[in-house]
Design a protein around this motif. Structure first.
Motif, PDB file in Angstrom:
ATOM      1  N   ALA A   3      36.090  34.614  58.462  1.00  0.00           N
ATOM      2  CA  ALA A   3      37.167  35.266  57.720  1.00  0.00           C
ATOM      3  C   ALA A   3      37.552  34.455  56.483  1.00  0.00           C
ATOM      4  N   LEU A   4      37.608  33.137  56.619  1.00  0.00           N
ATOM      5  CA  LEU A   4      37.924  32.296  55.470  1.00  0.00           C
ATOM      6  C   LEU A   4      36.849  32.390  54.401  1.00  0.00           C
ATOM      7  N   LEU A   5      35.597  32.475  54.819  1.00  0.00           N
ATOM      8  CA  LEU A   5      34.507  32.614  53.850  1.00  0.00           C
ATOM      9  C   LEU A   5      34.634  33.929  53.091  1.00  0.00           C
ATOM     10  N   VAL A   6      35.018  34.989  53.788  1.00  0.00           N
ATOM     11  CA  VAL A   6      35.161  36.297  53.154  1.00  0.00           C
ATOM     12  C   VAL A   6      36.284  36.276  52.127  1.00  0.00           C
ATOM     13  N   ILE A   7      37.469  35.790  52.509  1.00  0.00           N
ATOM     14  CA  ILE A   7      38.610  35.830  51.598  1.00  0.00           C
ATOM     15  C   ILE A   7      38.420  34.868  50.431  1.00  0.00           C
ATOM     16  N   ALA A   8      37.709  33.762  50.661  1.00  0.00           N
ATOM     17  CA  ALA A   8      37.420  32.836  49.563  1.00  0.00           C
ATOM     18  C   ALA A   8      36.554  33.511  48.510  1.00  0.00           C
ATOM     19  N   ASN A   9      35.554  34.264  48.950  1.00  0.00           N
ATOM     20  CA  ASN A   9      34.706  34.981  47.999  1.00  0.00           C
ATOM     21  C   ASN A   9      35.467  36.117  47.324  1.00  0.00           C
ATOM     22  N   GLY A  10      36.471  36.680  48.014  1.00  0.00           N
ATOM     23  CA  GLY A  10      37.301  37.694  47.374  1.00  0.00           C
ATOM     24  C   GLY A  10      38.067  37.119  46.194  1.00  0.00           C
TER      25      GLY A  10
ATOM     26  N   ILE B 281      39.261  45.714  49.425  1.00  0.00           N
ATOM     27  CA  ILE B 281      38.217  45.887  50.442  1.00  0.00           C
ATOM     28  C   ILE B 281      37.912  44.550  51.127  1.00  0.00           C
ATOM     29  N   VAL B 282      37.876  43.470  50.341  1.00  0.00           N
ATOM     30  CA  VAL B 282      37.627  42.144  50.920  1.00  0.00           C
ATOM     31  C   VAL B 282      38.724  41.772  51.909  1.00  0.00           C
ATOM     32  N   VAL B 283      39.982  42.102  51.584  1.00  0.00           N
ATOM     33  CA  VAL B 283      41.083  41.802  52.504  1.00  0.00           C
ATOM     34  C   VAL B 283      40.903  42.576  53.811  1.00  0.00           C
ATOM     35  N   ILE B 284      40.474  43.816  53.723  1.00  0.00           N
ATOM     36  CA  ILE B 284      40.229  44.600  54.941  1.00  0.00           C
ATOM     37  C   ILE B 284      39.127  43.961  55.775  1.00  0.00           C
TER      38      ILE B 284
ATOM     39  N   LEU C 257      45.739  50.541  52.861  1.00  0.00           N
ATOM     40  CA  LEU C 257      44.878  50.269  54.022  1.00  0.00           C
ATOM     41  C   LEU C 257      44.795  48.766  54.295  1.00  0.00           C
ATOM     42  N   ALA C 258      44.709  47.974  53.222  1.00  0.00           N
ATOM     43  CA  ALA C 258      44.685  46.522  53.402  1.00  0.00           C
ATOM     44  C   ALA C 258      46.001  46.027  53.996  1.00  0.00           C
ATOM     45  N   LEU C 259      47.123  46.593  53.520  1.00  0.00           N
ATOM     46  CA  LEU C 259      48.423  46.210  54.070  1.00  0.00           C
ATOM     47  C   LEU C 259      48.528  46.569  55.550  1.00  0.00           C
TER      48      LEU C 259
END
Length: 534
Positions: free
Chosen positions: A88-95, A140-143, A218-220
């Motif tokens: 999850a951290l890798l995903v949000i970092a790339n976001g 989308i990245v947050v989702i 949707l992210a919220l």
């Protein structure tokens, strides 16, 4: 890149990605959301009709601020991933990296900033589509980030090299940004027209803004359902700021205010990350200092044990050396005196056994365990210790005055330990009188019974005495008034006496010399009542 072992998040609830938000942070986040709502209502209401002049310098300032803050946030999140290995951290970092990189071409293609129609070969629609893809892509990245946190905790961790994962994901994100910029700028004429000109939106813009709003909502919702950490809380605030950003047409008051709010909201996660780093650094510093203090305490304890052994064993060893010298002299005579030599050698054996007993006694002191305690006659104990010190007393020509109290009751104690206490006090008295140049050398050792039936043993000398300032520290470990002293004798004596339920103190000063006294409870005492002089 340094390889670090994977860390399960649940084992470290002090990091931003797993630390649950406290009431204060929740109140602060709510206050920020309320402030954003007020800004939205004011901008959409009283100031909706106000159209300020086009400030083209605002665009590069906004883009630079977003690039810097989002880049730093991405770097900090990548650093956390390298430690925690959380997908999850890798995903949000790339976001965050994605939005930071897209801020540059968005600025370059903005009409009227660097060129009438923008740079990079784009057109009027390029800037809008880059903005939509940036904010929609981050939503989308947050989702994906929230969905990555569900399921088995072990499966949430990246199994491979953290460095390889970071480099590959950064390369992939940069490639996606390059592809997006190429498609948007190259095929600008084919893209739907979201702007009629550089300042007026077309009807399609509201559909695009509505689509972004749906993604943000949707992210919220995803964050709200799986909210667990401080990071989730502030990402929700960032999503709320996105709503304010997309709600107003270009160059309106709301547009300026919305982007200022976006910059401030983007800084929130960065501020929280920096606060976390500062807090962890402070905790690390405190841990290092505590470990250093503990190490110094262990070293001091080791020094104290070594000094104690050296101090206590020194006396029986001195006796062994003296008896050995005497035995050799008796044997070295023209007619050897075997009886005297045998007596000297027996003294060596006795001192050897006493040295072993002293060592065991010291071990008992530091182990704080039960020692070998029996019923003791204090007057007999005084006689035994004076006999042990006889050679030293004769060497320094010291007159001994024994003043036993025949009515003194017996006490319960460890004979070896109490012998060491009395022998230390007598040895200190001998050394004090030996240091005095003139005067009569008299050692007075006696016993008495106080009103509380405790037995008080006194050791008085006519030596150099102790200064008033030194009396306050005389029982402190490693404090000594002698040039070659270790500063452990009196500290050990006080520990032994207090371990027997008594007290050791220095009596009020007399015209010359010093008086040490210690009390011991009687054998039949049911409680240790200690009576000390005023």
């Amino acid at each position: 890149m340094v390889k670090t072992p994977a860390v399960i998040l649940e084992e470290h609830p002090f990091v931003l990605s797993s630390l649950p938000p406290g009431p204060a942070q929740k109140r602060l986040a709510l206050a920020v959301v309320i402030a954003l709502s007020v800004v939205f209502l004011v901008s959409a209401g009283p100031l909706a009709t106000f159209q300020p002049a086009h400030i083209h310098a605002f665009v590069p300032a906004y883009a630079a601020a977003m690039f810097v803050t989002d880049s730093i946030t991405a770097v900090l999140l990548f650093a956390q991933f390298s430690i925690l290995r959380s997908r999850a951290l890798l995903v949000i970092a790339n976001g965050y990296l994605f939005t930071a990189l897209l801020a540059i071409p968005w600025m370059l293609t903005f009409p009227g900033v660097f060129a009438p129609t923008g740079l990079l070969g784009g057109g009027l629609a390029s800037t809008n589509w880059l903005y939509i893809l940036s904010h929609g892509g981050f939503s989308i990245v947050v989702i994906v980030y929230t969905l990555s946190k569900g399921g088995d905790p072990a499966k949430q961790l990246w199994p491979g090299s953290a460095g390889a994962a970071i480099l590959s994901s950064v390369a992939m994100t940069a490639t996606v940004v390059c592809v997006v910029v190429f498609v948007v700028t190259t095929y600008d004429p084919l893209l739907p027209r979201l702007m009629l000109d550089s300042g007026r939106p077309s009807g399609l813009w509201y559909y695009a803004a509505g689509s972004m709003a749906v993604l943000i909502i949707l992210a919220l919702i995803a964050l709200w359902i799986r909210r667990r950490s401080v990071l989730d809380l502030w990402l929700m605030v960032v999503m709320c700021a996105y709503v304010v950003e997309i709600a107003f047409p270009r160059f309106s008051v709301g547009w300026y205010v919305g982007r200022i709010c976006g910059v401030l909201a983007g800084n929130l996660v960065l501020f929280v990350l920096l606060y976390e780093i500062t807090t962890l650094y402070a905790q690390l510093l405190q841990s290092v200092q505590a470990e250093r203090r503990e190490r110094e305490a262990r070293l001091m304890t080791g020094d104290a044990v070594a000094a104690t052994i050296a101090h206590e064993v020194k006396q029986p060893l001195s006796g062994m050396i003296a008896n050995a010298d005497a035995g050799l002299r008796w044997l070295d005579r023209a007619v050897p005196d075997l009886d005297e030599a045998k007596a000297a050698f027996k003294g060596i054996v006795a001192d050897g056994h006493r040295a072993g007993a002293v060592i065991e006694s010291i071990r008992a002191i530091f182990k704080k365990g039960a020692s070998n305690r029996t019923s003791l006659d204090v007057n007999q104990l005084i006689e035994e210790v004076l006999a042990l010190a006889r050679g030293n007393l004769q060497k320094h020509r010291i007159l001994v005055q024994a003043e036993p109290n025949a009515q003194a009751p017996q006490v319960i104690g460890d004979r070896i330990q109490l012998q060491q206490v009395l022998l230390n006090l007598i040895t200190n008295a001998i050394e004090s009188m030996a240091a005095a140049k003139d005067g009569v050398r008299v050692l007075s050792v006696g016993s008495e019974v106080d009103e509380g039936e405790s037995v008080i043993v006194s050791v008085a000398d006519t030596g150099t005495g102790i200064g008033s300032q030194e009396i306050k520290r005389i029982f402190s470990p490693l404090f000594t008034t002698k040039p070659d002293g270790m500063g452990m004798g009196l500290s050990i004596c006080r520990s032994i006496v207090e371990g027997h339920g008594g007290r050791l103190w220095v009596a009020p000063n007399k015209p010359e010399g010093t008086v040490f006294q210690f009390s011991l409870p009687p054998r039949d005492a049911r409680s240790a009542t200690r009576q000390l002089p005023a």
